[in-house]
Every structure is written in structure tokens, then in C-alpha cells.
Design a protein around this motif. Structure first.
Motif, PDB file in Angstrom:
ATOM      1  N   HIS A   1       0.758  -0.674   0.127  1.00  0.00           N
ATOM      2  CA  HIS A   1       0.271  -0.130   0.441  1.00  0.00           C
ATOM      3  C   HIS A   1       0.900   1.306  -0.031  1.00  0.00           C
TER       4      HIS A   1
ATOM      5  N   THR B   1      -7.219  -2.625   4.561  1.00  0.00           N
ATOM      6  CA  THR B   1      -6.003  -2.600   4.716  1.00  0.00           C
ATOM      7  C   THR B   1      -6.818  -0.974   5.791  1.00  0.00           C
TER       8      THR B   1
ATOM      9  N   GLY C   1      -1.343  -0.416   6.254  1.00  0.00           N
ATOM     10  CA  GLY C   1      -1.193   0.925   6.140  1.00  0.00           C
ATOM     11  C   GLY C   1      -1.118   1.635   6.854  1.00  0.00           C
TER      12      GLY C   1
ATOM     13  N   ASP D   1      -4.491  -6.465   6.694  1.00  0.00           N
ATOM     14  CA  ASP D   1      -2.752  -5.049   5.912  1.00  0.00           C
ATOM     15  C   ASP D   1      -2.368  -3.549   6.625  1.00  0.00           C
TER      16      ASP D   1
ATOM     17  N   HIS E   1      -9.698   0.182   2.028  1.00  0.00           N
ATOM     18  CA  HIS E   1     -10.223   0.451   2.567  1.00  0.00           C
ATOM     19  C   HIS E   1     -11.075   1.280   3.920  1.00  0.00           C
TER      20      HIS E   1
END
Ligand SMILES: [Zn+2]
Length: 412
Positions: A64, A220, A254, A252, A198
Motif C-alpha cells: 500500500h 487495509t 497501511g 494489511d 480502505h
């Protein structure tokens, strides 16, 4: 002369094969790894890099990042960050949409020395309104979210597109709620790609987004702070996170400007829910803190108690799996010659998260340099690093200061 390049005397750690031992690594002139052995003689290679005392790992993959430099306000120059951060592959997370992907490819991806791949944004314009003074979410107007355009762009640019990106939440989507996620999922399904979702401030809440994600899709900002944190105030993990992990949704980090919280990370780690992927979400407004780059983010997870091999796995093998690129993220004979030469540097380092909390550590990861496709690229700044550093955001710079410092020099 049998090999182009030889990395000699390093501690090779390849999470994908489980190897952790002193090994020499030789790369052939096709840019692929040709030999891994306890002792490969100096005279068999055109160039030898002394890796004694260093960790030789697969080149890091930052799942990312935002590297549409010059084409979007938040983009940073991937080539300037690569050697410094051990990163051989930057995955851009939706800076470009279908409407401006060609420019990203022609003007940035194809001109960069470092490898760049990308998620294409569900929003036609990509992330177009993001700065310290402008915040217009690219999903706030659903007229910009057209799955047909995304599928067409993904097909046209199939060599570099790894998935579809959607930013849902009050900042990125205004009052659009969950609709951008459903549109992005439909595009991802049609294109045969994974989705990276996201979350920011609700709506939509994590409990709306998570159940929609399929095996192999990426959540993320997985350790983001309240609101939309993955844990209750008590620190207990929310049940939907466990269900998502069981289903194979990829968590993730991020980190970015506002999406990593030490207290949340501690709670998740203590319940056995380590992140699958450690990524920086590096962009213009966090490259000078609090995220900096993937190595700083990895050092934070190390400081929180994640074992070194798992930290490396989360920046090599796991992101390679997330983008379905089994040729990357591993150090085995025949694999692409993308390598990070890293060191654990002792000192006193104060890390700061996205909510201003700090954590003191006695070591951090630094990069001696990288090999990309067989070519050695040293980190010229490694000898200037201090052994007492505070990794906090520099909050008093203007956009112009940041731009001129990062972009006011030539690439080399
Ligand atoms: Zn991002």
C-alpha cells in the motif's frame, strides 16, 4: 565469469522457504537468482557485494503506497524511496482510476527504475482531492464509480494492475455509505481480481465492509484507531475480525497519516491476530512521519514483539501472495533477482504512531541497498543514520517545503 552479481557472507532469511542461514546469493545476467550456496567463490561473479553482518532478504513489497508522483497531489517518488527502504516493488493503492491510469503507466511506472504495480481505483479520477487543505473524497460522487470503466482499465493494463481499490468511509466517500464497496466488488469479480478495501471513519462501519470481503481480498488500515477500530475499548478483538481472518481476508497495516495505533496493535497481537501484510501507505503527507516508509513500519511491529522472520514474511511472501505474483517475494533459485540487504541497527529509537503515542525500541531495520532485476542499488544515506532517532511527524512544514525537499533533486 559465470554470474553477474554475488552477495557474499550475509544471513539469508527467506520466509517462503524457511531458510535462515549464512548463504551466498548469485544472480545471472537474466536478472534471476542463479545460485544459493554456503560458499560461492569471488571469482565467479563480475561484481561482489560484501553482505557480512547484513540480512539478505527478498526485496520488500510495499503493498500500500502512493507513487503517482506529479500526477496526484499525494504521490511520492518511488525511486527516491526504494534503496533507502529496501523496497523493490511499490504497489500503488488506487492513486489512479480508469480515467488517468494511462498517464500513471506512461509517465511514472514505465520510467521508474523500481518495480511499480497498482490497484486501480473504483473512482474514475483516482484520489484527486487529497492534501493538507483539500479533502474531497473520490467516492463522494457515485457518478465517478463505474465498474465498466474499471474492468476495461484492468484489462488494458493487465501487466501492471493487481486489483481494484476502494476507499470507503466518511472522508473518502462522503454520504455514499457502502455503495462504493459493492461497485468495486462487482468490478473486481468481473475482472477476476482481488479487492483492497480502505476504511476510515464510519459510515460505512467495519461491520458493513468486512462481511463483504472474499478470501484473498485485502482490508487495509486493519489496525486503525477508534472509530472503526478492530478492537473494543476493552482491547478485546471484535468478532467480525476473527470471522474475516478465518475466511482468508488479508489484514494489511497501511500505516499512513492516521491509520496505525500501537494500543490496537498490541491488543490484536496479544490475541494472536498478527497482520498478514505490513505496508506503509506512504504518501506526501506521511513520508516525513509518522509512517516514513515500510522499514520504519516493520521496525514498529518488531518493537511490538512480532518475530523478525514474521515481520519479513509480512513484507515479502504475503504481499506477493496478495497480488498473485509467486515469482516475487522469495529468495530461491530461478526467482526474480529482487533482494533487500538489511541490517538490525542497535540504538535508541522512539517510534510514534498515528495518534501520537510513542514506543521506545533498542533496534531498528535499516537498508544497505537493494538488488532489482539483478542490478545493485546502494542506499547512499545509510552511513549518515543516527543511532538515536525520534520517528514522529514533522507537523510544521508547508506543502512547498515537503515538495521541494523530496522532489527538488534529480533522480540520481
Ligand atoms: Zn492509501
Amino acid at each position: 565469469m559465470q554470474f553477474d552479481l554475488l552477495l557474499k557472507g550475509g544471513r539469508l532469511i527467506d520466509p517462503s522457504s524457511g531458510l535462515d542461514a549464512q548463504r551466498d546469493v548469485a544472480i545471472a545476467d537474466d536478472g534471476r537468482i542463479a545460485a544459493i550456496d554456503a560458499d560461492i567463490p569471488f571469482d565467479r561473479a563480475g561484481r561482489v557485494i560484501d553482505a557480512t553482518g547484513s540480512i539478505v532478504a527478498p526485496g520488500l513489497i510495499d503493498l500500500h503506497s502512493h507513487v503517482y508522483w506529479g500526477g496526484t497531489s499525494l504521490g511520492v517518488d518511488a525511486d527516491r524511496l526504494a534503496a533507502k527502504s529496501g523496497t523493490t516493488t511499490f504497489i500503488d493503492a488506487g492513486s489512479a482510476g480508469a480515467g488517468n491510469f494511462l498517464g500513471f503507466r506512461r509517465h511514472v511506472i514505465e520510467r521508474s527504475k523500481v518495480r511499480i504495480l497498482a490497484y486501480v481505483n473504483i473512482s474514475f479520477a483516482g484520489i484527486f482531492g487529497f492534501s493538507q487543505t483539500v479533502s474531497v473524497g473520490e467516492c463522494s460522487d457515485l457518478g465517478l464509480c463505474n465498474p465498466r470503466e474499471v474492468v476495461a482499465a484492468a484489462r488494458e493494463h493487465r501487466e501492471v494492475v493487481v486489483g481494484v481499490k476502494v476507499r470507503s468511509g466518511r472522508h473518502a466517500g462522503g454520504t455514499s455509505g457502502i455503495a462504493p464497496v459493492d461497485l468495486a466488488l462487482e468490478a473486481a469479480d468481473q475482472a477476476g481480481l482481488a479487492l483492497m478495501a480502505h476504511i476510515d471513519e464510519p459510515p460505512p462501519g467495519r461491520s458493513e465492509v468486512l462481511p463483504r470481503l472474499r478470501k484473498g481480498d485485502v482490508l487495509t488500515h486493519c489496525f486503525r484507531p477508534f472509530p472503526n477500530a478492530p478492537v473494543f475499548a476493552s482491547g478485546a478483538v471484535r468478532p467480525d475480525m476473527r470471522l474475516a481472518r478465518e475466511r482468508g481476508v488479508i489484514f494489511d497495516i497501511g500505516h499512513g497519516m492516521g491509520s496505525f495505533d500501537f494500543a490496537v496493535a498490541k491488543a490484536m497481537l496479544s490475541e494472536g491476530l498478527a497482520p498478514d501484510v505490513i505496508s506503509s501507505d506512504v504518501h506526501l503527507y506521511c513520508v516525513d512521519g509518522p509512517a516514513f516508509d515500510i522499514l520504519v513500519c516493520m521496525s514498529k511491529l518488531l518493537a511490538l514483539g512480532m518475530p523478525l522472520v514474521e515481520v519479513l514474511r509480512a513484507a515479502t511472501q504475503r504481499p506477493a501472495e496478495a497480488i498473485a505474483r509467486p515469482d516475487l517475494g522469495k529468495l530461491t533459485v530461478g526467482a526474480v533477482g529482487d533482494i533487500a540487504v538489511l541490517r538490525l541497527r542497535p540504538g535508541r529509537f522512539t517510534f510514534v504512531d498515528a495518534v501520537g503515542a510513542s514506543l521506545v525500541a533498542e533496534q531498528r531495520l535499516v537498508s544497505d541497498g537493494i538488488v532489482i532485476g539483478g542490478t545493485w542499488w546502494p542506499n547512499e544515506a545509510v552511513d549518515d543514520l543516527s543511532d538515536t532517532e525520534r520517528f514522529e511527524a514533522h507537523g510544521h512544514e508547508t506543502h512547498v517545503d515537503v515538495v521541494s525537499r523530496h522532489f527538488g533533486h534529480s533522480h540520481d
